[in-house]
Design an enzyme around this catalytic site. Structure first.
Site, PDB file in Angstrom:
ATOM      1  N   HIS A 147       1.732   4.490  -3.159  1.00  0.00           N
ATOM      2  CA  HIS A 147       1.633   5.757  -3.099  1.00  0.00           C
ATOM      3  C   HIS A 147       2.813   6.439  -3.695  1.00  0.00           C
ATOM      4  O   HIS A 147       2.732   7.239  -4.588  1.00  0.00           O
ATOM      5  CB  HIS A 147       1.689   6.229  -1.340  1.00  0.00           C
ATOM      6  N   HIS A 185       0.824  -1.348   0.025  1.00  0.00           N
ATOM      7  CA  HIS A 185      -0.069  -0.150  -0.136  1.00  0.00           C
ATOM      8  C   HIS A 185       0.843   1.177  -0.165  1.00  0.00           C
ATOM      9  O   HIS A 185       0.562   2.203  -0.710  1.00  0.00           O
ATOM     10  CB  HIS A 185      -0.814  -0.223   1.275  1.00  0.00           C
ATOM     11  N   GLU A 186       1.725   1.215   0.857  1.00  0.00           N
ATOM     12  CA  GLU A 186       2.901   2.414   0.955  1.00  0.00           C
ATOM     13  C   GLU A 186       3.510   2.623  -0.511  1.00  0.00           C
ATOM     14  O   GLU A 186       3.926   3.436  -0.896  1.00  0.00           O
ATOM     15  CB  GLU A 186       3.827   2.397   2.165  1.00  0.00           C
ATOM     16  N   GLU A 188      -6.385   6.540  -1.333  1.00  0.00           N
ATOM     17  CA  GLU A 188      -6.248   5.400  -0.755  1.00  0.00           C
ATOM     18  C   GLU A 188      -6.781   4.286  -1.396  1.00  0.00           C
ATOM     19  O   GLU A 188      -6.257   3.004  -1.166  1.00  0.00           O
ATOM     20  CB  GLU A 188      -7.099   5.608   0.575  1.00  0.00           C
TER      21      GLU A 188
END
Length: 336
Positions: free
Chosen positions: A187, A183-184, A232
């Site tokens: 980004h 997930h990071e 997100e």
């Protein structure tokens, strides 16, 4: 996801925490690492005993681009942000070398830098996730902190980094932890780090200007929060591309909504999805829509049950299946 958020926040799964100011932060999650002394992994318990799991090697998405998995709302809101005159340029001017140095000393002085020689299992999870997403791995720091959190930040001229708090270890499994790292990485893959860093610093600077600055900041805030919630959803997709099992990502969201180490074995992903569908049905009426809008409009993240439903639907989409078809098996590097 938690009950309170700052007016603007970074890529947090749960609560933002402070660094320099409470705004210069990113993503919060909890995880439980279940590695044995011999390097094998175990996950879950049955009758008080940990149960080993068999984990197949994931697939790698060759030449993967950010727009291959970017959520439509992310695309739409990114376009709207780019239409704001001077936002990017002013953000770069506000974020200078002093902030870079402070962040560097903050990480290197208060955390453990993860590497092949330090927490190598965690390092391998990062390398594997980065390989799947076709991105260079950032620095990864593990920080002692009782507040469950993980975040990423990209600053011009410096290598991006991810910070994970030790308290996260108590809740998520190894695969869930890797989903958080993915997930990071999502980004960073989508350049969210640059956009949000600049936008948040700009807003902080605008608030400091009497009269005029406050008006600018207030107008930006709603649009930035809307963009962040959309971003997100994109990065949850990145987590799925690495986990390759929607239940892993949904389990992370469920545990963030109401999990604890002592109860994690009793949590049920299918029941959580049913809860998400119930919320969606209840909020479909005009009155329910207004309640939902009031509940979410000032949040930096979508509600966890909404994110769970979104990732469940995308896992069954033709878009996701098409990505899987162009993937190849990942071959991890041999350890010497």
């Amino acid at each position: 996801m938690a009950s309170s958020f700052l007016p603007l926040s970074y890529f947090v799964w749960v609560n933002p925490s402070s660094l320099l100011t409470d705004r210069v932060r990113s993503t919060g999650v909890r995880f439980r690492s279940l590695s044995t002394r011999d390097g094998s992994t175990k996950e879950g318990r049955q009758g008080g005993a940990r149960v080993p799991i068999c984990r197949a090697a994931p697939v790698v998405f060759q030449n993967l681009e950010a727009d291959d998995f970017r959520h439509p709302l992310d695309k739409q809101n990114t376009f709207l942000l780019r239409m704001i005159p001077g936002l990017n340029e002013l953000g770069k001017a506000l974020l200078g070398p002093v902030a870079e140095q402070v962040l560097f000393f903050e990480n290197i002085g208060t955390s453990v830098l993860v590497s092949e020689k330090q927490l190598s299992d965690l390092y391998q999870l990062l390398l594997e996730a980065a390989k799947v997403l076709n991105i260079e791995p950032p620095d990864l720091y593990l920080r002692q902190n009782p507040v469950p959190n993980a975040y990423t930040l990209a600053i011009g001229g410096k290598k991006p980094f991810i910070v994970v708090h030790t308290s996260l270890v108590e809740l998520l499994s190894r695969k869930e932890l890797q989903a958080v790292l993915a997930h990071e990485l999502g980004h960073l893959k989508c350049d969210h780090g640059v956009w949000l860093t600049f936008a948040n610093i700009l807003t902080l600077g605008a608030y400091s200007v009497p009269g005029f600055g406050g008006i600018i900041a207030q107008r930006l805030e709603e649009q930035l929060l809307r963009w962040l919630r959309a971003a997100e959803l994109t990065c949850d997709r990145a987590a799925l591309l690495v986990a390759q099992d929607p239940k892993v990502v949904i389990s992370v969201l469920m545990k963030l909504a109401g999990g604890s180490p002592s109860l994690s074995d009793q949590l049920n992903v299918d029941a959580f999805l049913e809860q998400a569908r119930s919320y969606e049905k209840a909020s479909s009426s005009p009155f329910g829509w207004h309640i939902r809008n009031a509940q979410t409009s000032q949040l930096s993240h979508p509600l966890p049950i909404f994110r769970a439903r979104e990732i469940d639907e995308w896992s069954r989409s033709s878009e996701y299946q098409s990505l899987l078809k162009r993937a190849t098996q990942y071959k991890p590097p041999q350890r010497v």
